[in-house]
Design a protein around this motif. Structure first.
Motif, mmCIF file in Angstrom:
data_model
loop_
_atom_site.group_PDB
_atom_site.id
_atom_site.type_symbol
_atom_site.label_atom_id
_atom_site.label_comp_id
_atom_site.label_asym_id
_atom_site.label_seq_id
_atom_site.Cartn_x
_atom_site.Cartn_y
_atom_site.Cartn_z
ATOM 1 N N ALA A 1 0.848 -1.185 0.000
ATOM 2 C CA ALA A 1 0.000 0.000 0.000
ATOM 3 C C ALA A 1 0.890 1.243 0.000
ATOM 4 O O ALA A 1 2.056 1.181 0.418
ATOM 5 N N PRO A 2 0.363 2.382 -0.440
ATOM 6 C CA PRO A 2 1.161 3.609 -0.465
ATOM 7 C C PRO A 2 1.738 3.944 0.911
ATOM 8 O O PRO A 2 1.013 3.950 1.909
ATOM 9 N N GLY A 3 3.031 4.193 0.955
ATOM 10 C CA GLY A 3 3.680 4.574 2.201
ATOM 11 C C GLY A 3 3.922 3.437 3.166
ATOM 12 O O GLY A 3 4.376 3.664 4.294
ATOM 13 N N LYS A 4 3.640 2.202 2.743
ATOM 14 C CA LYS A 4 3.819 1.057 3.635
ATOM 15 C C LYS A 4 4.773 0.048 3.015
ATOM 16 O O LYS A 4 5.041 0.066 1.829
ATOM 17 N N GLU A 5 5.287 -0.840 3.854
ATOM 18 C CA GLU A 5 6.160 -1.892 3.367
ATOM 19 C C GLU A 5 5.347 -2.991 2.677
ATOM 20 O O GLU A 5 4.166 -3.177 2.962
ATOM 21 N N ARG A 6 6.038 -3.700 1.807
ATOM 22 C CA ARG A 6 5.403 -4.834 1.152
ATOM 23 C C ARG A 6 5.136 -5.921 2.192
ATOM 24 O O ARG A 6 5.996 -6.223 3.020
ATOM 25 N N GLU A 7 3.938 -6.521 2.110
ATOM 26 C CA GLU A 7 3.578 -7.535 3.093
ATOM 27 C C GLU A 7 3.059 -8.795 2.417
ATOM 28 O O GLU A 7 2.477 -8.756 1.337
#
Length: 116
Positions: free
Chosen positions: A40-46
Motif C-alpha cells: 500500500a502507499p507509504g507502507k512496506e510490502r507484506e
C-alpha cells in the motif's frame, strides 16, 4: 529464469470481490511456492498468501476473505478476494520462492483499489 504475468486487478466497491491471476512462464510447483504480496502507499510490502505442494498459508489480515489456489496444468495461481475493504487497496505482486521469507522472482504488480 521465470516470468510472472499478473492480471485481474481493478477498482471495486467495499464488500465486492476480485480474482487475481498469475501465470508463470514454466512449471514451478514442484520446486517453489507461489504466492502474493501487497504494498500500500507509504507502507512496506507484506505477505498475503502462498501455496505449495503441501498446502496453503494466508495472512491473518485476509484469512476467511481471500483464498489462494492453483491450476498446475496452466502454471497459474489465483487469489480470490471477497469482502474487500478499503484497507486492501494496494499493488498486489505475484512471487515465487521459499515463501514468505525468500522471493526468487516477482511479477510486475497489479493495482487493486477498494472504494468506501
Amino acid at each position: 529464469q521465470v516470468q510472472l504475468v499478473e492480471s485481474g486487478g481493478g477498482l471495486v466497491q467495499a464488500g465486492g470481490s476480485l480474482r487475481l491471476s498469475c501465470a508463470a512462464s514454466r512449471p514451478t510447483f514442484s520446486n517453489y511456492a507461489m504466492g502474493w504480496f501487497r504494498q500500500a502507499p507509504g507502507k512496506e510490502r507484506e505477505f498475503v498468501a502462498s501455496i505449495n505442494w503441501s498446502g496453503t498459508t494466508h495472512a491473518y489480515s485476509v484469512k476467511g476473505r481471500f483464498t489462494i489456489s492453483r491450476d498446475t496444468a496452466k502454471n497459474t495461481v489465483y487469489l480470490q478476494m471477497n469482502s474487500l475493504k478499503p484497507e486492501d487497496t494496494a499493488v498486489y505482486y505475484c512471487a515465487i520462492g521459499t515463501l514468505p521469507n525468500q522471493v526468487d522472482y516477482w511479477g510486475q504488480g497489479t493495482q487493486v483499489t477498494v472504494s468506501s
